[in-house]
Structure formats: C-alpha cells, structure tokens
Design a protein around this motif. Structure first.
Motif, short mmCIF file in Angstrom:
data_model
loop_
_atom_site.label_atom_id
_atom_site.label_comp_id
_atom_site.label_asym_id
_atom_site.label_seq_id
_atom_site.Cartn_x
_atom_site.Cartn_y
_atom_site.Cartn_z
N GLU A 215 -8.16 -8.96 6.81
CA GLU A 215 -9.29 -9.60 6.12
C GLU A 215 -8.85 -10.23 4.79
O GLU A 215 -9.34 -11.30 4.42
N VAL A 216 -7.91 -9.59 4.10
CA VAL A 216 -7.39 -10.16 2.85
C VAL A 216 -6.67 -11.46 3.17
O VAL A 216 -6.88 -12.47 2.50
N GLU A 217 -5.82 -11.45 4.20
CA GLU A 217 -5.08 -12.67 4.57
C GLU A 217 -6.00 -13.81 4.99
O GLU A 217 -5.69 -14.97 4.78
N ALA B 2 -0.59 -5.45 -5.66
CA ALA B 2 0.72 -4.93 -6.06
C ALA B 2 1.38 -4.19 -4.90
O ALA B 2 2.59 -4.33 -4.66
N SER B 3 0.61 -3.41 -4.17
CA SER B 3 1.14 -2.67 -3.03
C SER B 3 1.61 -3.61 -1.91
O SER B 3 2.67 -3.41 -1.32
N ILE B 4 0.83 -4.65 -1.64
CA ILE B 4 1.22 -5.62 -0.61
C ILE B 4 2.47 -6.38 -1.04
O ILE B 4 3.39 -6.60 -0.25
N CYS B 5 2.52 -6.75 -2.32
CA CYS B 5 3.70 -7.45 -2.84
C CYS B 5 4.95 -6.57 -2.73
O CYS B 5 6.02 -7.05 -2.35
N ASP B 6 4.82 -5.29 -3.05
CA ASP B 6 5.95 -4.37 -2.90
C ASP B 6 6.41 -4.32 -1.45
O ASP B 6 7.61 -4.35 -1.17
N ALA B 7 5.46 -4.26 -0.53
CA ALA B 7 5.80 -4.21 0.89
C ALA B 7 6.51 -5.48 1.34
O ALA B 7 7.35 -5.45 2.24
N LEU B 8 6.17 -6.61 0.71
CA LEU B 8 6.79 -7.90 1.06
C LEU B 8 8.00 -8.21 0.20
O LEU B 8 8.59 -9.28 0.31
N HIS C 158 4.08 -15.71 3.25
CA HIS C 158 5.26 -14.88 2.95
C HIS C 158 5.55 -13.91 4.09
O HIS C 158 6.70 -13.72 4.48
N ARG C 159 4.51 -13.29 4.63
CA ARG C 159 4.70 -12.33 5.73
C ARG C 159 5.30 -13.03 6.95
O ARG C 159 6.25 -12.54 7.56
N LEU D 226 1.52 -7.76 10.90
CA LEU D 226 0.49 -7.12 10.07
C LEU D 226 0.67 -5.61 10.07
O LEU D 226 0.55 -4.96 9.03
N ARG D 227 0.98 -5.05 11.22
CA ARG D 227 1.15 -3.59 11.34
C ARG D 227 2.29 -3.11 10.43
O ARG D 227 2.17 -2.11 9.73
#
Length: 133
Positions: free
Chosen positions: A39-41, A53-59, A15-16, A23-24
C-alpha cells in the motif's frame, strides 16, 4: 499535482525493483507487513518516518537520499539518483555529479484527429470525427 505519498511509493518501488527484490523479501527485512508495504508503494498509505527509515534500511538506502530523490520528482525534474557502486563510494563529488544519470521526461501520447487533413477541413456539421491516442 503529485502527492508526497505517491512519489515516495513510486521511488521506493523503483529502488526495490532495481535490486530485483520481492515485496516479501523487503517487508521481512523491514519488519513491516507485506500488505502495508504494498500500500505504501502504491501511494495508498502515508508512511511514518520510522517506517520509511526501516524500509530504507532494508533497501540499503539512506533516508536522506530517498527524500532528495522524492523532492526532485515532486518538482517535476525527473532526475533519478542512481545508487552508488561500492567502488564509487569514495569518489569525489564532481565525478559523481558528472556520472549521474538524468532521465528525460517521457512524452505523453497526444490525441490526433484521424482521417487526414481533407476530413478535418471538410467541416461538415454533424459528421463524426474519430480521435486516436
């Protein structure tokens, strides 16, 4: 067997990258360190539900959609959910299902004996056979 954290990471990275974001950029928007997001990716860290949830919001991605896509990936279906364009957001579910993109499983390279049928049928003991991928 694919681990949940590996499939989650692969899906988040997809998605990113489709959004052409770094990443930044995403780590800043999600308020998580760049190294931890990396590391998560890569499937090296288990992300908490709050972090996901925070990463999904950012994406700009629904957590439920991410989890549904990951679930399909774990089943081996290779169906990927394409993000909806703003004009499609109000489209009927039947239309959206018809437009969904389906990726076919990628064929893995197979090993092949090199040297042609004559070399394989000769069957001389102690003779080396080379393998090519």
């Amino acid at each position: 067997m694919t681990l949940l954290r590996t499939e989650l990471g692969t899906t988040l990275r997809g998605h990113r990258l489709r959004q052409r974001r770094t990443l930044r950029d995403v780590s800043g928007a999600a308020r998580v360190s760049l190294g931890y997001l990396s590391e998560v990716e890569r499937g090296q860290k288990e992300a908490s539900s709050e972090l996901l949830a925070s990463i999904c919001d950012a994406l700009d991605l629904e957590l439920a959609d991410l989890l549904a896509e990951v679930s399909l990936g774990l089943r081996g279906d290779r169906v990927r959910v394409r993000p909806l364009a703003p004009a499609q957001a109000d489209a009927p579910a039947e239309e959206l299902a018809a437009q969904a993109s389906v990726e076919q499983p990628v064929a893995e390279p197979a090993l092949a004996l090199v040297g042609g049928p004559a070399a394989r049928s000769a069957g001389r003991p102690g003779e080396a056979v080379s393998l090519a991928a």
